[in-house]
Design a protein around this motif. Structure first.
Motif, PDB file in Angstrom:
ATOM      1  N   ARG A  63       0.840  -1.203   0.000  1.00 29.34           N
ATOM      2  CA  ARG A  63       0.000   0.000   0.000  1.00 29.34           C
ATOM      3  C   ARG A  63       0.877   1.255   0.000  1.00 29.34           C
ATOM      4  O   ARG A  63       0.607   2.219  -0.713  1.00 29.34           O
ATOM      5  N   LYS A  64       1.958   1.232   0.814  1.00 27.22           N
ATOM      6  CA  LYS A  64       2.833   2.398   0.901  1.00 27.22           C
ATOM      7  C   LYS A  64       3.433   2.739  -0.455  1.00 27.22           C
ATOM      8  O   LYS A  64       3.444   3.894  -0.870  1.00 27.22           O
ATOM      9  N   ALA A  65       3.914   1.727  -1.172  1.00 25.42           N
ATOM     10  CA  ALA A  65       4.516   1.960  -2.492  1.00 25.42           C
ATOM     11  C   ALA A  65       3.479   2.494  -3.479  1.00 25.42           C
ATOM     12  O   ALA A  65       3.766   3.398  -4.278  1.00 25.42           O
ATOM     13  N   LYS A  66       2.294   1.950  -3.415  1.00 23.03           N
ATOM     14  CA  LYS A  66       1.227   2.412  -4.321  1.00 23.03           C
ATOM     15  C   LYS A  66       0.861   3.867  -4.017  1.00 23.03           C
ATOM     16  O   LYS A  66       0.644   4.667  -4.926  1.00 23.03           O
ATOM     17  N   GLU A  67       0.792   4.208  -2.736  1.00 20.62           N
ATOM     18  CA  GLU A  67       0.474   5.593  -2.371  1.00 20.62           C
ATOM     19  C   GLU A  67       1.585   6.545  -2.806  1.00 20.62           C
ATOM     20  O   GLU A  67       1.305   7.648  -3.279  1.00 20.62           O
ATOM     21  N   TYR A 142      15.129 -22.089  -1.144  1.00 16.76           N
ATOM     22  CA  TYR A 142      16.455 -21.489  -1.298  1.00 16.76           C
ATOM     23  C   TYR A 142      17.536 -22.162  -0.442  1.00 16.76           C
ATOM     24  O   TYR A 142      18.630 -21.622  -0.313  1.00 16.76           O
ATOM     25  N   LYS A 143      17.246 -23.345   0.112  1.00 12.92           N
ATOM     26  CA  LYS A 143      18.201 -23.935   1.062  1.00 12.92           C
ATOM     27  C   LYS A 143      19.556 -24.242   0.450  1.00 12.92           C
ATOM     28  O   LYS A 143      20.570 -24.173   1.132  1.00 12.92           O
ATOM     29  N   ASP A 144      19.608 -24.538  -0.836  1.00 15.52           N
ATOM     30  CA  ASP A 144      20.883 -24.853  -1.488  1.00 15.52           C
ATOM     31  C   ASP A 144      21.482 -23.664  -2.230  1.00 15.52           C
ATOM     32  O   ASP A 144      22.490 -23.814  -2.936  1.00 15.52           O
ATOM     33  N   VAL A 145      20.874 -22.496  -2.075  1.00 15.43           N
ATOM     34  CA  VAL A 145      21.358 -21.298  -2.765  1.00 15.43           C
ATOM     35  C   VAL A 145      22.218 -20.493  -1.797  1.00 15.43           C
ATOM     36  O   VAL A 145      21.755 -20.095  -0.727  1.00 15.43           O
ATOM     37  N   THR A 146      23.473 -20.268  -2.175  1.00 13.10           N
ATOM     38  CA  THR A 146      24.397 -19.533  -1.297  1.00 13.10           C
ATOM     39  C   THR A 146      24.104 -18.040  -1.312  1.00 13.10           C
ATOM     40  O   THR A 146      23.925 -17.425  -0.262  1.00 13.10           O
ATOM     41  N   GLU A 147      24.051 -17.457  -2.500  1.00 11.25           N
ATOM     42  CA  GLU A 147      23.766 -16.027  -2.619  1.00 11.25           C
ATOM     43  C   GLU A 147      22.330 -15.846  -3.107  1.00 11.25           C
ATOM     44  O   GLU A 147      22.005 -16.182  -4.245  1.00 11.25           O
ATOM     45  N   LEU A 148      21.488 -15.352  -2.216  1.00 10.83           N
ATOM     46  CA  LEU A 148      20.067 -15.238  -2.541  1.00 10.83           C
ATOM     47  C   LEU A 148      19.812 -14.109  -3.540  1.00 10.83           C
ATOM     48  O   LEU A 148      20.468 -13.070  -3.489  1.00 10.83           O
ATOM     49  N   PRO A 149      18.834 -14.310  -4.441  1.00 13.47           N
ATOM     50  CA  PRO A 149      18.531 -13.268  -5.425  1.00 13.47           C
ATOM     51  C   PRO A 149      17.755 -12.112  -4.802  1.00 13.47           C
ATOM     52  O   PRO A 149      16.958 -12.307  -3.888  1.00 13.47           O
ATOM     53  N   VAL A 150      17.992 -10.925  -5.299  1.00 11.92           N
ATOM     54  CA  VAL A 150      17.273  -9.751  -4.808  1.00 11.92           C
ATOM     55  C   VAL A 150      15.817  -9.854  -5.272  1.00 11.92           C
ATOM     56  O   VAL A 150      15.555 -10.094  -6.457  1.00 11.92           O
ATOM     57  N   PRO A 151      14.856  -9.710  -4.363  1.00 16.45           N
ATOM     58  CA  PRO A 151      13.450  -9.791  -4.780  1.00 16.45           C
ATOM     59  C   PRO A 151      13.107  -8.714  -5.816  1.00 16.45           C
ATOM     60  O   PRO A 151      13.527  -7.562  -5.677  1.00 16.45           O
ATOM     61  N   GLN A 152      12.361  -9.095  -6.830  1.00 19.36           N
ATOM     62  CA  GLN A 152      11.992  -8.144  -7.888  1.00 19.36           C
ATOM     63  C   GLN A 152      11.083  -7.035  -7.369  1.00 19.36           C
ATOM     64  O   GLN A 152      11.034  -5.960  -7.940  1.00 19.36           O
ATOM     65  N   ASN A 153      10.364  -7.322  -6.289  1.00 22.83           N
ATOM     66  CA  ASN A 153       9.415  -6.335  -5.771  1.00 22.83           C
ATOM     67  C   ASN A 153       9.980  -5.529  -4.599  1.00 22.83           C
ATOM     68  O   ASN A 153       9.232  -4.858  -3.892  1.00 22.83           O
ATOM     69  N   MET A 154      11.299  -5.559  -4.413  1.00 18.93           N
ATOM     70  CA  MET A 154      11.901  -4.745  -3.342  1.00 18.93           C
ATOM     71  C   MET A 154      12.223  -3.375  -3.919  1.00 18.93           C
ATOM     72  O   MET A 154      12.855  -3.258  -4.968  1.00 18.93           O
ATOM     73  N   ALA A 155      11.757  -2.340  -3.228  1.00 24.89           N
ATOM     74  CA  ALA A 155      11.964  -0.964  -3.688  1.00 24.89           C
ATOM     75  C   ALA A 155      12.605  -0.138  -2.593  1.00 24.89           C
ATOM     76  O   ALA A 155      12.324  -0.331  -1.411  1.00 24.89           O
ATOM     77  N   GLY A 156      13.466   0.777  -2.993  1.00 30.51           N
ATOM     78  CA  GLY A 156      14.122   1.674  -2.053  1.00 30.51           C
ATOM     79  C   GLY A 156      13.673   3.102  -2.274  1.00 30.51           C
ATOM     80  O   GLY A 156      13.397   3.507  -3.412  1.00 30.51           O
TER      81      GLY A 156
END
Length: 195
Positions: A63-67, A142-156
């Protein structure tokens, strides 16, 4: 142009708060308003600060991002009870570049990265146990993934203040308030305000 600036005081108060609370994490209440003028507030992790403003992160589907997409202005309050201090600010919010989002995500501990990767944000569940199950599913994925991918929906976001107020509380409830307002020429005007 005047050399008056609110940012040295902002930095000093935030550093004092970290020492007093014995924490590396400060939280900020960020308030936004939708295009139909309905306000909402949420406590978020203060992800950084500097001469340009304060930084925070959110899910781009929230909601915050949409606003913020509809109305890119916000206010924020940081409150430090042990110090009887609060910082209030208003300003325009800008999106941070993807490189900053990636750097922030990579700085998080793995458990917080896993939570950020859950693709169930905003969904409704019959109980919190179902939310915990969804988190376990994400951990397994993600248990076998060493470096996790950045979520596509993460916004700064960067809140660039045009007004900052520093309130120092007193036992008699008379707040010692210093207000900084940004002028059209980019300089700051400092005032003592009765609260």
């Amino acid at each position: 142009m005047s050399d008056i600036s609110p940012f040295p005081q902002l930095g000093a108060w935030l550093e004092d708060a970290k020492k007093t609370d014995k924490t590396d994490v400060l939280v900020v209440c960020v308030s936004t308003c939708s295009k139909d003028l309905k306000p909402s507030s949420r406590m978020l992790v203060l992800a950084g600060y500097g001469e340009d403003g304060i930084k925070f992160f959110a899910d781009s589907d929230s909601r915050k991002a949409k606003e913020l997409a509809e109305n890119p202005f916000a206010s924020a309050v940081l409150y430090f009870r042990a110090l009887s201090q609060q910082i209030r600010m208003e300003g325009k919010v800008e999106s941070l570049p993807q490189s900053r989002v990636e750097a922030y995500f990579k700085s998080l501990p793995r458990d917080k990265q896993i939570t950020a990767l859950m693709d169930t944000r905003g969904q409704q569940f019959p109980s919190f146990e179902h939310v915990l199950e969804a988190r376990k599913d994400t951990e397994k994925k993600y248990k076998d993934v060493t470096e996790l991918p950045v979520p596509q929906n993460m916004a700064g976001y960067l809140l660039v203040p045009t007004l900052l107020e520093f309130h120092q509380g007193r036992p008699d409830w008379l707040s010692d308030c210093t207000r900084y307002e940004k002028q059209l020429d980019g300089s700051w005007c400092k005032k003592i305000v009765s609260q």
